[in-house]
Design an enzyme around this catalytic site. Sequence first.
Site, PDB file in Angstrom:
ATOM      1  N   VAL A  11       0.834  -1.205   0.000  1.00  0.00           N
ATOM      2  CA  VAL A  11       0.000   0.000   0.000  1.00  0.00           C
ATOM      3  C   VAL A  11       0.867   1.252   0.000  1.00  0.00           C
ATOM      4  CG1 VAL A  11      -1.713   1.334   1.282  1.00  0.00           C
ATOM      5  CG2 VAL A  11      -1.939  -1.147   1.115  1.00  0.00           C
ATOM      6  N   THR A  87      -1.515  -5.007   9.215  1.00  0.00           N
ATOM      7  CA  THR A  87      -2.467  -5.291  10.308  1.00  0.00           C
ATOM      8  C   THR A  87      -2.963  -6.726  10.143  1.00  0.00           C
ATOM      9  OG1 THR A  87      -4.249  -4.295   8.994  1.00  0.00           O
ATOM     10  CG2 THR A  87      -3.208  -2.908  10.657  1.00  0.00           C
ATOM     11  N   LYS A 216     -14.159   0.786   4.687  1.00  0.00           N
ATOM     12  CA  LYS A 216     -13.116  -0.050   4.092  1.00  0.00           C
ATOM     13  C   LYS A 216     -13.418  -1.532   4.313  1.00  0.00           C
ATOM     14  CE  LYS A 216      -9.232  -1.692   2.558  1.00  0.00           C
ATOM     15  NZ  LYS A 216      -9.005  -1.870   1.119  1.00  0.00           N
ATOM     16  N   CYS A 272      -6.276  -9.049   1.877  1.00  0.00           N
ATOM     17  CA  CYS A 272      -7.348  -8.201   2.413  1.00  0.00           C
ATOM     18  C   CYS A 272      -8.665  -8.909   2.687  1.00  0.00           C
ATOM     19  CB  CYS A 272      -7.606  -7.032   1.458  1.00  0.00           C
ATOM     20  SG  CYS A 272      -6.220  -5.888   1.340  1.00  0.00           S
TER      21      CYS A 272
END
Length: 476
Positions: A11, A87, A216, A272
Amino acid sequence: MKVCCIGAGYVGGPTCAVMALKCPDIVITLVDKSSERIAQWNSDKLPIYEPGLDEVVKKCRNVNLFFSTDIETAIKEADLIFISVNTPTKTCGNGKGRAADLKYVESAARMIAEIAQSNKIVVEKSTVPVRAAESIMHILRANQKPGIHYDILSNPEFLAEGTAINDLLNADRVLIGGEETPEGHQAVEKLSWIYEHWIPKQNILTTNTWSSELSKLAANAFLAQRISSINSLSAVCEATGADVSEVARAVGLDSRIGSKFLQASVGFGGSCFQKDILNLIYICENLNLPEVAAYWQQVIDMNEYQKRRFSQKIIESLFNTVSDKRIAILGFAFKKNTGDTRETAAITVCQTLLEEGAALDIYDPKVEPEQIIDDLTHPSVTESPEKVKKAVQIHSDPYSAVRATHALVICTEWDEFVDLDFKRIYQSMMKPAYIFDGRKILDHERLQQIGFHVQTIGKKYQRTGLLRSWGIVPQL
């Protein structure tokens, strides 16, 4: 203005590169604790593969885009700091297997609090649980030096690996969440000003912080839900004689639904979708919303079912045994145009085949051989890493990978696989030669004409071994 981004990954790297390209009046420093990763960003071979990224980085590097391990200087000099660290899902303790592990976010916040000597706008770029900004602000204010003010913003990314540069250059929306205070509005305006260098103002959406954080998670959950929905119907199609591609086209032409993310496949992967849905499930459970948690859990369960189902189809079609058979795996990345293997369906397919005694010949144009071996020998995949290493061979071209194999399995939809010389491949394989198209990218009718036994997803398939014993050649 000076910008610092903590975290030089999938990212942070592309985001800062495009920002530097479009904002020549802004100096951007991308920092990371990994000296190896920063050295790669400063070399000719970047640490990640993304179409178009090389060109952007080379144009901006050492002009207004810098890569450094000097985190302290970058934080001190920055007006605005992006937190773009990993994360991952927690692997132990409370929330194991579901909750997001925010230790890297907390570490970044503590570094900022310790180092900062002037006012800072701190921007969450990492995908985080709802109200994570509250935790960041608590850390910053608990360690606040006299005269220093912090503003916390949420600015989630909506990038797709493989198209990240185009997604950044032509974003359909930029989402910025901030505190509903005069200071919060000013911070939002400053971040918005950066994006307005190339994004139309009407495409910049501002919300409160919590709405931005949840949006998100919701976006990824909705996209994964569509994939699991069409994959669930692929099983129905195989049982009834319907064609999932035809069903998807008919459904997708409904303007209320649309055609995107209705391509049936072996299953979704990447860093993700699964992680964010598990995070959403954990949040729902903690909010005492078990029915909502169960709803989203089914998206994950269906994806796992699809991967297992495809793997079993391979075994059953090969006379219900793959022991001592060589099987070619074409594609290991979770999708085309990336070298990322996180949560790739290929791992499940390979794991199942290896457990059944198969030998694998693997080719992927962008995944490093070491990465493939690391993934397949991970403790969560096998208890016998040395056995796996002996059974797996990595190839540098697809033709050597398929030579003398019993079957060919498409696990990633790389464009180059469509254009392979399948007559040459057929001649080099053991007979009968099987193709299992897990991405529905090949011309199945042409492959059958060549002589292949073809199996795919979402078309009725039959137990080929039994039918062949009756002298019947199975059709798709």
